[in-house]
Design an enzyme around this catalytic site. Structure first.
Site, PDB file in Angstrom:
ATOM      1  N   HIS A  73       0.823  -1.204   0.000  1.00 22.74           N
ATOM      2  CA  HIS A  73       0.000   0.000   0.000  1.00 22.74           C
ATOM      3  C   HIS A  73       0.853   1.249   0.000  1.00 22.74           C
ATOM      4  CE1 HIS A  73      -1.758  -3.352   2.278  1.00 22.74           C
ATOM      5  NE2 HIS A  73      -2.704  -3.221   1.392  1.00 22.74           N
TER       6      HIS A  73
HETATM    7  S1  FES Z   1       2.013  -0.534   3.100  1.00 20.23           S
HETATM    8 FE1  FES Z   1       0.427  -1.894   3.648  1.00 20.23          FE
HETATM    9  S2  FES Z   1       1.544  -3.617   4.237  1.00 20.23           S
HETATM   10 FE2  FES Z   1       3.099  -2.254   3.767  1.00 20.23          FE
END
Ligand code: FES
Ligand code: HEM
Lengths: 443, 195
Positions: free
Chosen positions: B160
């Site tokens: 993410h």
């Molecule tokens: S940014 Fe969501 S798990 Fe690493």
């Protein structure tokens, strides 16, 4: 419809004997003769389709469980063995894996039907709430099942989703360790996920019984959305069998054709290729995505920059469905007679699809490649991040603001007095007198 | 047990003879029979909870799972500018031999408005600042970040989009915390014991 008189008459001696001890044949016969609104359209056939889906998942699942080994060292190989060596194993597994997708296609259409025709409104709140419980259990079951083949997506899906629980302040971490049975996703986790994946479908089956009980107590809704008055039962309803067994049966055949196209011609179209790589706890795939049916909720999770609030938003997206009967202030059930709400509904469906689309994209990639953009707070405006946030905003707006507000302010169209009125001159009463005039009647 | 006005003070006052209580079907206050129902119900709930507890507790980490909790690692296996990933308690651990430039960059940002403030010195052992030992598990939802990507010269999590700097501190993206430094000690100049 709740106080539907039994018309079953046991004929043979054995039927009479049984009927006074365990009236199970009567139960089935009464079910088949249930008075059913005669105007039900094809959106009403998904209930039967869903029942079939559950049976298919349980039947194929029990067979898979005979060959599957819930151990981190052996799970992946045991699934490959099902695919290559077990007689017909590939078809059984593909039926189970695609069956989950088919189940979700049907449940989403079934729920949208309920939303459109106001089937969640009094007196059917409990039907709706039990349905929401079933939907939640389905998500849980499918998530647990997807972990079992122990591929890369299985492992990292389990990692990310269980970590959501770790986001709960204070108690999150101990609960997470308890849930996984260790400091990381490992053998203990796989074993319990298998146990629960086996259990939950039977809990779902129990909820289906409650769902149908509530349905037959409150009576079925129909596309016009009005309650059928007692004295109109004879005119406005037909027995479930043969009228709806045939209609449902036809829909089931069409549905099975779609199902078969996936199983036999494109069995991996809905899956992710990375799940054919054995799980590796030291390496995350470049782009992890859940199965398509979870994508809208995954998108809502990612729309919120804060970890815990993201989790809250994701669960609220399902939770809000439970209180929908009390959010909607309209007295009219069917959106056929609510033009304003119908527009918002169509937008809602598009937003749901859009969220699913966003859930599969990298948040930072541009929506319209090449379009000039600028930084807005923590992301570029022309990025899936901001599209995702816009759509998430509408999702909640629809339930929390539009549902109460539109119901109070709109002017619904006039509602017919009976379900026959919109289609038959004289509201169906003239049927018999009109019969001699119809030219196709031969006498 | 219905119909009695609820605010009736006389009904409430304790000593109003127990015998009268039982004879009066209109009395709303708990009588001896209610007490037995409540007590039996409470006992059943308590017994149920006590029976359920061992079942729930059995799902906590088993003794053998907990037993695997320390490992030793030989630092001579890492070259400068490289990292080794080892598996500890089922999770990846990054052991990174940092270049002077990386250390410099980490120190320069010690007070750069960090989301989870920590100085670089807090995150390494004194005298061993070239070796950074962190859990290779993104503090957002647990993916394994990759080194060399991202805006801060450290790790980038593809799941993410969290960016970590050369000290493993969170700089951008949804992760709330810095990469976790596990408990570890130098058993000799070239060996660490993790856990
Ligand atoms: S940014 Fe969501 S798990 Fe690493
Ligand atoms: C609500 C019903 C069910 C749903 C939605 C469901 C869903 C799933 C999904 C999505 C998978 C992963 C498929 C894959 O990619 O390989 C799976 C695997 C599996 N399921 Fe189910 N399942 C259901 C019921 C059951 C039942 C009742 C059983 C056993 C009694 C079962 C046994 C298994 C087994 C053994 C696997 C692993 C083998 C495989 O991956 O194909 N399932 N399930």
């Amino acid at each position: 419809m709740s106080d539907h008189e039994s018309t079953y008459v046991p004929k043979t001696g054995i039927e009479k004997w049984l009927d006074s001890r365990l009236p199970i044949v009567r139960f089935g016969a009464d079910y088949m003769s249930l008075p059913t609104p005669k105007n039900l359209n094809y959106w009403w056939t998904f209930g039967g389709i869903l029942a079939l889906c559950l049976v298919v998942q349980i039947a194929t699942g029990i067979i898979l469980a005979m060959h599957y080994v819930p151990n981190t060292e052996l799970a992946f190989a045991s699934v490959e063995r099902i695919m290559r060596d077990v007689n017909g194993g590939d078809i059984i597994r593909y039926t189970h894996a695609n069956g989950a997708s088919m189940f979700f296609i049907a449940v989403y259409l079934h729920m949208l039907r309920g939303l459109y025709y106001g089937s969640y409104k009094a007196p059917r709140e409990m039907i709706w709430i039990v349905g929401c419980v079933i939907f939640f259990l389905m998500i849980a079951t499918a998530f647990l099942g997807y972990v079992l083949p122990w591929g890369q997506m299985s492992f990292w899906g389990a990692e990310v989703i269980t970590n959501l629980i770790g986001a709960i302040p204070l108690v999150g971490e101990p609960i997470l360790i308890w849930l996984r049975g260790g400091p990381a996703i490992d053998n203990a986790t796989l074993n319990r996920f298998f146990s629960l994946h086996y259990l939950l479908p039977f809990v779902i089956a129990g909820c289906v019984v409650l769902h149908l009980w509530a349905l037959h107590h409150a009576g079925q809704n129909n596309p016009v959305g009005i309650l059928i008055p007692k004295d109109r039962t004879a005119k406005d309803t037909v027995p479930f069998h043969p009228y709806f067994t045939v209609k449902d049966g036809f829909a089931i055949v069409l549905f099975l054709i779609l199902f078969a196209i996936f199983v036999f011609f494109m069995p991996n179209a809905l899956g992710h290729a990375d799940n054919y790589i054995p799980a590796n706890p030291l390496q995350t795939p470049a782009h992890i995505v859940p199965e398509w049916y979870m994508l809208p909720f995954y998108a809502i999770l990612r729309a919120i920059p804060d970890k815990f609030l993201g989790v809250v938003a994701m669960f609220s997206a399902i939770g809000v469905l439970f209180i929908l009967p009390w959010l909607d202030t309209s007295k009219v059930r069917s959106m056929r007679y609510r033009p304003a709400m119908r527009t918002f509904f169509v937008i809602f469906v598009l937003v749901g699809i859009g969220l699913g689309w966003c859930g599969a994209q990298l948040p930072d990639s541009p929506v319209v490649p090449g379009m000039p953009s600028f930084q807005l707070a923590d992301g570029m405006l022309n990025s899936y991040l901001w599209l995702n946030r816009l759509l998430t905003f509408y999702y909640f707006l629809f339930f929390i603001v539009l549902m109460p507000l539109v119901g109070l302010r709109e002017t619904p169209r006039p509602i017919p007095a009976t379900i026959s009125e919109p289609v038959l001159p004289g509201g169906g009463d003239a049927m018999t007198s009109a019969a001699p005039a119809s030219p196709e009647k031969k006498g | 047990m219905n119909g009695a006005p609820q605010g009736d003070a006389a009904n409430r006052s304790g000593d109003e003879s127990v015998a009268a209580d039982q004879g009066d079907p209109n009395n709303k206050d708990p009588n001896r029979r209610d007490f037995i129902h409540i007590a039996a119900g409470a006992a059943a709930v308590g017994a149920g909870a006590m029976a359920a507890w061992p079942l729930v507790n059995s799902m906590n980490p088993a003794a053998d799972t907990l037993a695997l909790s320390t490992i030793e690692f030989d630092l001579t296996k890492v070259q400068q500018g490289q990292q080794v990933v080892i598996k500890w308690q089922g999770k990846p651990v990054f052991v990174r031999y940092r270049t002077p430039a990386e250390i410099e960059r980490a120190r320069a940002d010690d007070h750069a408005g960090l989301k989870d403030p920590a100085t670089d010195a807090d995150r390494v052992k004194p005298g061993h600042q070239q070796y950074l030992v962190v859990l290779g598990s993104c503090t957002h939802l647990g993916c394994v970040p990759t080194f060399g990507a991202g805006d801060f010269g450290g790790w980038f999590c593809p799941c993410h989009g969290s960016h970590y700097d050369t000290s493993g501190r969170i700089r951008k993206g949804p992760a709330p915390k810095n990469l976790v430094v596990p408990t570890y000690d130098y058993v000799s100049d070239t060996r660490v014991k993790i856990g």
